[in-house]
Design a protein around this motif. Structure first.
Motif, PDB file in Angstrom:
ATOM      1  N   PHE B  14      30.211  10.816 -20.888  1.00 58.36           N
ATOM      2  CA  PHE B  14      28.930  10.785 -21.607  1.00 58.36           C
ATOM      3  C   PHE B  14      27.786  11.061 -20.640  1.00 58.36           C
ATOM      4  N   GLN B  15      26.822  11.841 -21.090  1.00 60.17           N
ATOM      5  CA  GLN B  15      25.649  12.125 -20.267  1.00 60.17           C
ATOM      6  C   GLN B  15      24.376  11.823 -21.045  1.00 60.17           C
ATOM      7  N   MET B  36      28.432   5.632 -13.792  1.00 52.22           N
ATOM      8  CA  MET B  36      28.352   6.449 -12.587  1.00 52.22           C
ATOM      9  C   MET B  36      26.888   6.720 -12.265  1.00 52.22           C
ATOM     10  N   ASP B  58      27.574   8.865 -17.215  1.00 60.36           N
ATOM     11  CA  ASP B  58      26.897   9.478 -16.060  1.00 60.36           C
ATOM     12  C   ASP B  58      25.392   9.313 -16.251  1.00 60.36           C
ATOM     13  N   SER B  60      23.014  10.457 -14.316  1.00 62.49           N
ATOM     14  CA  SER B  60      22.197  11.410 -13.562  1.00 62.49           C
ATOM     15  C   SER B  60      21.134  12.124 -14.406  1.00 62.49           C
TER      16      SER B  60
END
Lengths: 167, 338
Positions: B14-15, B36, B58, B60
C-alpha cells in the motif's frame, strides 16, 4: 477506499524515472531493488553490489540529489525520481574532473568501489567545493575500499576540488 | 546471469498519500501490517525472509509526515524527515544541537540520506539470533540463545533484561529523551502525545515489541519543546567501527548550570537495555551539585547500580559508568577508570 492504494507486488508495473538526464520507463516489480533495475534492465552496470546491506556503498547512486545505497531502495520509491549513476558523470568521452583525478592519483585499483566512491565525492563537492581532509573522509565514510588504503582516494578528491577551483 | 526478481516474500503493498489513509490501513490490517519508512530496517527483515507481513504500508508518499516546523513552543519534526535533514536544520543546530550530533553519528551518509527520524526511533532490536530468524523469546519462542555461556552477547544488555537480552540500537532516541521530546501518535481514537521515554518498552512489558505502537497506531511527529534550547549538551557514541556501526553504547545529556552547580539536567543512555534509559535517579542525585569530576564519578557509579553482565559484555559496565561521568563533567576532566 484505501484498497485502491494497493499494488500487486508479484506483477510488473510501469515505473518512469529519469536516469542520467534521460526519461526511462521500465516494467518492474515494485519491491525490486533500484540496483537490479539499473543493472539488469537499463544495462548500467557501474553501480555494484558489494554487501547488499548498506555497509559498503559500492551501489551508491544519486536519487534526487541525495546519495543513497541503491541496494536498499525499492524501485517504487524511485518512481519519477531523478537518478544519476557513474555513467552519467562523464560528458561523452570527456571524463569528469573527479574521474581524471582518480586516474591520476591511483585512486582506483580493482575498481569495485570506484563508481560509488566517485559519486560520494561528487555529492560532497557539490555541497562543499573546498572540503578539508576531514570533510573528505567523512563524505566518503559510507564507502569501503579494500585495495587502496584510502590515501590516494582522499588525494584524488582534494585534487579534483583544486582543479575545479582553478577552472 | 541469474536475475533475482522476487527479492522478498509476497505481500499486499500500500502507498497511502495521507496520514489518515495510512492510519486507516494500519487499523484494517492490524497484526498483519508492516510499516516501511526509509526502508533500511524493513529491507533486511524482508529480504532475509525472516518477517513475512501480509500487508506493507509504504509511507514514502505521505508528504504530511515530512519536514521540520516551528511550533508554539519549540519545533515539530515529521516522522518521515530524513536524518540528514535533521542534521542540517539550522534551528536544530542552533538550539537543539544534541539531536543533530546524535543523528550525524547514525550509520553512514548514504543511510542518513534515506533513513528517517521516525524509523530510527522505531527500529527493531539488535541481536544476532533474533535477526537471523532463530525462534527466540522476542520472535515468539521460548528460549534466549544469546544468554548462554557460549552465546554471542558482547553487544547485549546489562540492565533490565527479562528473558530477552537484546538492546535498542537507536542513537537519536537518548538525545530525544534528554531534550524532553514528545512523540505524536495517530491512533484509531485520535491523536496521543507521549513523553519520549514512555514511547519505548522493555521485554518486561511486551517481549515482542520495542515501543508502545499497537496495531492501527502510527508515529507521525516528534516535538521538541524549548525547555532545553541552548543548554549545555553532551553526546557520545562508542562503536567498533567509526562509521556505519550501531552503538555498543551511547549517552546524551542536557544540562543547565547556575554558576558552577547543576541547576537542571536530563541524561539518557542506549545500548544498555532493550529500551533507551532515562537516568532519573542520576539526574536527582546530581541536581544542585557542582559540575565536577567528583559529581561525575558519583553519577557514573549510581548509573550502573543493578547492572548484570552476561558472559561477554562485562566491559559495558565501566563503559556506561565512564560515559555517564563524561556526560556530566566532560571529557577533559574525566579520567578513564576500568
Amino acid at each position: 477506499m484505501t484498497e485502491s492504494l494497493s499494488l500487486e507486488i508479484r506483477a510488473l508495473h510501469e515505473v518512469s524515472l529519469t536516469v542520467n538526464g534521460e526519461l526511462k520507463t521500465v516494467r518492474a516489480y515494485p519491491m525490486e531493488r533500484l540496483l537490479d533495475v539499473l543493472r539488469h534492465q537499463l544495462g548500467l552496470t557501474g553501480a555494484k553490489e558489494g554487501c547488499g546491506e548498506g555497509e559498503c556503498g559500492s551501489c551508491s547512486v544519486l536519487l534526487n540529489d541525495a546519495l543513497v545505497n541503491s541496494c536498499l531502495v525499492p524501485v517504487l520509491q524511485a518512481k519519477d525520481a531523478d537518478i544519476v549513476t557513474i555513467e552519467g558523470l562523464a560528458a561523452g568521452v570527456q571524463l569528469d574532473v573527479l574521474q581524471e583525478a582518480f586516474l591520476k592519483s591511483g585512486g582506483a585499483q580493482c575498481g569495485i568501489c570506484t563508481p560509488g566512491m566517485i559519486l560520494a565525492a561528487h555529492h560532497l563537492l557539490r555541497r562543499k567545493p573546498n572540503p578539508t581532509t576531514e570533510e573528505i573522509r567523512e563524505g566518503l565514510s559510507g564507502n569501503l575500499c579494500r585495495c587502496t588504503g584510502y590515501i590516494q582516494i582522499v588525494e584524488a578528491v582534494a585534487e579534483a576540488a583544486r582543479r575545479r577551483a582553478a577552472a | 546471469m541469474a536475475v533475482i526478481r522476487d527479492v522478498m516474500p509476497a505481500f499486499q503493498l500500500f502507498q497511502p498519500t495521507s496520514i489518515a489513509d495510512a492510519q486507516k490501513l494500519l487499523e484494517q490490517h492490524a497484526q498483519d501490517a508492516w510499516v516501511m519508512a526509509g526502508g533500511l530496517d524493513s529491507f533486511d527483515w524482508l529480504k532475509d525472509r525472516i518477517k513475512k507481513p501480509k500487508a506493507l504500508v509504504d509511507l514514502s508518499g505521505v508528504e504530511e509526515l515530512k519536514g521540520i516546523r516551528t511550533i508554539n513552543d519549540g519545533i515539530e519534526i515529521g516522522a518521515m524527515t530524513t536524518l540528514t535533514e535533521v542534521v542540517r536544520n539550522p534551528v536544530i543546530q542552533q538550539k537543539y544541537g544534541l539531536l543533530g550530533q546524535a543523528a550525524e553519528l547514525v550509520a553512514s551518509p548514504q543511510i542518513r540520506n534515506q533513513g528517517t527520524l521516525g524509523g530510527n526511533v522505531s527500529q527493531d532490536a539488535r541481536c544476532w539470533y533474533y535477526r537471523a530468524g532463530w525462534p527466540c523469546y522476542r520472535a515468539g519462542g521460548n528460549i534466549c540463545y544469546a544468554d548462554t555461556p557460549v552465546g554471542r552477547n558482547r553487544e547485549h544488555a546489562i540492565l533490565h533484561a527479562e528473558r530477552c537480552v537484546a538492546v535498542n540500537p537507536s542513537d537519536s532516541s537518548p538525545a530525544l529523551i534528554a531534550l524532553d521530546a514528545k512523540f505524536v501518535i495517530r491512533t484509531p481514537k485520535g491523536e496521543r502525545v507521549v513523553d519520549a521515554e514512555d514511547y519505548f518498552i522493555g521485554p518486561d512489558t511486551d517481549i515482542t515489541r520495542m515501543n508502545i505502537l499497537q496495531p492501527g497506531y502510527l508515529l507521525t511527529a516528534i516535538r521538541i519543546p524549548s525547555t532545553w534550547a541552548g543548554a549545555r549538551f553532551y553526546f557520545e557514541k562508542v562503536r567498533d567501527r567509526n562509521v556505519w556501526d550501531f552503538p555498543l553504547m551511547n549517552v546524551a545529556s542536557a544540562m543547565v548550570l547556575s554558576g558552577d552547580s547543576i541547576e537542571r539536567i536530563r541524561i539518557a543512555v542506549n545500548g544498555a537495555a532493550a529500551r533507551p534509559l532515562r537516568l532519573k535517579a542520576v539526574e536527582d542525585a546530581v541536581r544542585g551539585k557542582p559540575r565536577s569530576p567528583a559529581t561525575g564519578e558519583m553519577a557514573g557509579r549510581l548509573a550502573v547500580q543493578g547492572a548484570v553482565p552476561l558472559q561477554f559484555n562485562g566491559y559495558k559496565i565501566p563503559l556506561m559508568r565512564n560515559l555517564v561521568k563524561r556526560s556530566i563533567s566532560g571529557v577533559q576532566e574525566a579520567t578513564w577508570a576500568s
